[in-house]
Design a protein around this motif. Structure first.
Motif, mmCIF file in Angstrom:
data_model
loop_
_atom_site.group_PDB
_atom_site.id
_atom_site.type_symbol
_atom_site.label_atom_id
_atom_site.label_comp_id
_atom_site.label_asym_id
_atom_site.label_seq_id
_atom_site.Cartn_x
_atom_site.Cartn_y
_atom_site.Cartn_z
ATOM 1 N N ARG A 291 0.825 -1.215 0.000
ATOM 2 C CA ARG A 291 0.000 0.000 0.000
ATOM 3 C C ARG A 291 0.857 1.262 0.000
ATOM 4 O O ARG A 291 0.502 2.260 -0.610
ATOM 5 C CB ARG A 291 -0.942 -0.025 1.205
ATOM 6 C CG ARG A 291 -2.085 -1.011 0.972
ATOM 7 C CD ARG A 291 -3.130 -0.937 2.044
ATOM 8 N NE ARG A 291 -2.664 -1.516 3.292
ATOM 9 C CZ ARG A 291 -3.409 -1.608 4.397
ATOM 10 N NH1 ARG A 291 -4.653 -1.169 4.387
ATOM 11 N NH2 ARG A 291 -2.927 -2.166 5.487
ATOM 12 N N CYS A 323 -3.765 -7.945 8.279
ATOM 13 C CA CYS A 323 -4.383 -7.251 9.413
ATOM 14 C C CYS A 323 -5.585 -7.972 10.009
ATOM 15 O O CYS A 323 -6.427 -7.330 10.627
ATOM 16 C CB CYS A 323 -4.862 -5.849 9.030
ATOM 17 S SG CYS A 323 -3.635 -4.819 8.300
ATOM 18 N N GLU A 326 -5.108 -7.834 13.931
ATOM 19 C CA GLU A 326 -4.890 -6.552 14.596
ATOM 20 C C GLU A 326 -6.209 -5.908 15.003
ATOM 21 O O GLU A 326 -7.232 -6.136 14.383
ATOM 22 C CB GLU A 326 -4.136 -5.577 13.670
ATOM 23 C CG GLU A 326 -2.639 -5.793 13.639
ATOM 24 C CD GLU A 326 -2.219 -7.003 12.813
ATOM 25 O OE1 GLU A 326 -3.087 -7.559 12.110
ATOM 26 O OE2 GLU A 326 -1.045 -7.392 12.899
ATOM 27 N N CYS A 331 -4.050 -0.925 13.817
ATOM 28 C CA CYS A 331 -4.048 -0.563 12.407
ATOM 29 C C CYS A 331 -3.846 0.934 12.226
ATOM 30 O O CYS A 331 -3.143 1.362 11.319
ATOM 31 C CB CYS A 331 -5.344 -0.976 11.727
ATOM 32 S SG CYS A 331 -5.286 -2.653 11.134
ATOM 33 N N CYS A 334 -0.175 1.719 12.972
ATOM 34 C CA CYS A 334 0.654 1.102 11.944
ATOM 35 C C CYS A 334 0.519 1.875 10.634
ATOM 36 O O CYS A 334 1.506 2.194 9.989
ATOM 37 C CB CYS A 334 0.214 -0.345 11.780
ATOM 38 S SG CYS A 334 0.837 -1.169 10.338
ATOM 39 N N LEU A 335 -0.711 2.224 10.294
ATOM 40 C CA LEU A 335 -0.914 2.886 9.002
ATOM 41 C C LEU A 335 -0.369 4.304 8.969
ATOM 42 O O LEU A 335 0.209 4.711 7.968
ATOM 43 C CB LEU A 335 -2.396 2.902 8.633
ATOM 44 C CG LEU A 335 -2.839 1.749 7.748
ATOM 45 C CD1 LEU A 335 -4.231 2.021 7.231
ATOM 46 C CD2 LEU A 335 -1.902 1.533 6.578
ATOM 47 N N ARG A 338 3.155 4.013 8.320
ATOM 48 C CA ARG A 338 3.409 3.590 6.942
ATOM 49 C C ARG A 338 3.250 4.751 5.959
ATOM 50 O O ARG A 338 4.004 4.881 5.005
ATOM 51 C CB ARG A 338 2.447 2.469 6.547
ATOM 52 C CG ARG A 338 2.784 1.142 7.195
ATOM 53 C CD ARG A 338 1.619 0.180 7.120
ATOM 54 N NE ARG A 338 2.007 -1.134 7.584
ATOM 55 C CZ ARG A 338 2.527 -2.076 6.814
ATOM 56 N NH1 ARG A 338 2.699 -1.854 5.515
ATOM 57 N NH2 ARG A 338 2.873 -3.237 7.297
HETATM 58 FE FE1 FES Z 1 -3.480 -3.132 10.062
HETATM 59 FE FE2 FES Z 1 -0.865 -2.392 9.782
HETATM 60 S S1 FES Z 1 -1.758 -3.745 11.214
HETATM 61 S S2 FES Z 1 -2.617 -1.628 8.825
#
Ligand code: FES
Ligand code: 5AD
Length: 364
Positions: A291, A323, A326, A331, A334-335, A338
């Motif tokens: 992503r 995911c 999670e 999330c 984490c996102l 990212r």
């Molecule tokens: Fe769900 Fe990374 S754990 S987006």
């Protein structure tokens, strides 16, 4: 001269079927060059902001039987679930409190009255619980014009309905040929959504059996012709409990499907600079950084999964879905990390509407 063809297509904006197919088929060094060129061009134009849409996959009961999908009606190996309204509203409040700006409600397709009325009520409750501040996108399949209108009135303003493939011949290879899976009906739904006033999104799967670069080029031209506001598209990933699994030996390798999916995103960004393009979750089922890569090369929307964890594993449209263990908080953290890693910033508390939509409705 090196890169001559790619540069010439980008600079002169020649988007014929042939040129688009050429870009989609790129590999190796030329492909890297192309992706980077689009990345540079589009951040100069649009900036580096990306938008979150909290995704709630609230039920996997489905009345359809698409040949590729893990939650199809005939798959008896899936545990069916339906998250109650209270938990959905809680997820919406979580999205709002965490400044996501928008929510996506997705589920298997149902069009019985109990269901359509439930959604209307749910929309009103969510709107109230979030001071009307949370944007709501629906992804609930084909419905009647009345239902689309009712849901619009209740507060939904965007709708996602993937065409899956814009080529009827291929569409019928991946769906049963019957009234419930009719290509023209699906197309009509997209028109109805636009007429109702929704910001309208569609998309396709990439790397389907029998699909060619030319087919994919036609899909991109279809988005343009249809004047679509948002696109979500990702690689096809075979699921062993589905009929399409029998063709697994004739697919492009997973890695190639991933590469072509990024080529599709970058090429679409050239073709339609002002639409919203999602970094599909299926990308991450193939590449752990999938992503983020999409965000670098043209995508500007990402959908953190905020479905209550208990049920995530049962919404398996395809295998190896990321995911599923999670929680929503995990999330979210984490996102955002990212997104930053991809050199982008999250537009917190913004609806992040498709600019294309406003131009489209102005033109009338
Ligand atoms: Fe769900 Fe990374 S754990 S987006
Ligand atoms: N691989 C990839 N995407 C899939 N979808 C459904 N099944 C698969 C699969 N096996 C996508 C479809 C649908 C969206 C919700 O998920 O494009 O529209």
């Amino acid at each position: 001269m090196k890169h001559h063809e790619t540069d010439s297509i980008i600079d002169n904006q020649i988007f014929t079927r042939d040129k688009l197919s050429y870009l989609l088929g790129l590999s190796n060094e030329e492909r890297d060059y192309f992706l980077r060129a689009v990345g540079k061009r589009y951040t100069a134009l649009l900036g580096t902001k990306v938008f979150f849409r909290g995704l709630v996959e609230f039920s996997n009961f489905c009345t359809k039987d698409c040949y590729y999908c893990g939650i199809r009606k005939s798959n008896t190996h899936t545990d069916r679930y339906d998250i109650d309204d209270k938990a959905i509203v809680e997820a919406a409040v979580f999205a709002h409190e965490n400044k996501y700006g928008s929510l996506v409600l997705q589920a298997g397709e149902r069009s019985d009255k109990a269901f359509t009325e439930r959604i209307s009520k749910l929309l009103q409750t969510i709107k109230q619980a979030t001071n009307g501040e949370l944007g709501i996108t629906l992804s609930l399949g084909e419905q009647s014009a009345e239902t689309y209108q009712e849901w619009f009135n209740a507060g939904a303003h965007r709708y996602l309905l993937r065409i899956e493939s814009s080529k009827p011949e291929l569409y019928y290879k991946i769906h049963p040929r019957d009234e419930k899976h009719d290509f023209d009906r699906r197309l009509n739904c997209l028109h109805t959504l636009q007429d109702t006033g929704y910001q309208t999104g569609t998309g396709v799967m990439i790397g389907l059996p029998f699909q060619t670069y030319e087919d994919l080029a036609d899909d991109l031209l279809f988005f343009k012709d249809m004047n679509i506001d948002m696109v979500g598209m990702g690689p096809y990933i075979e699921h062993s409990d589905t009929p399409l699994y029998q063709y697994r030996h004739q697919l492009w390798p997973l890695q190639r499907r991933f590469e072509v999916a990024l080529n599709m995103i970058a090429t679409l960004r050239l073709l339609m600079p002002d639409i919203n393009i999602a970094a599909a979750t299926a990308l991450q089922a193939i590449d752990p950084m999938g992503r983020e890569k999409a965000l670098r090369y043209g995508a500007n929307v990402i959908m953190p999964n905020i479905t209550p964890t208990l049920h995530r594993k049962d919404y398996s449209l395809y295998q190896n879905k990321p995911c599923t263990d999670e929680g929503a908080e995990d999330c979210a953290n984490c996102l955002s990390m990212r997104v930053e890693m991809a050199g982008r910033q999250v537009g917190f508390d913004e609806w992040g509407d498709s600019q294309h939509y406003f131009k489209r409705i102005k033109k009338g």
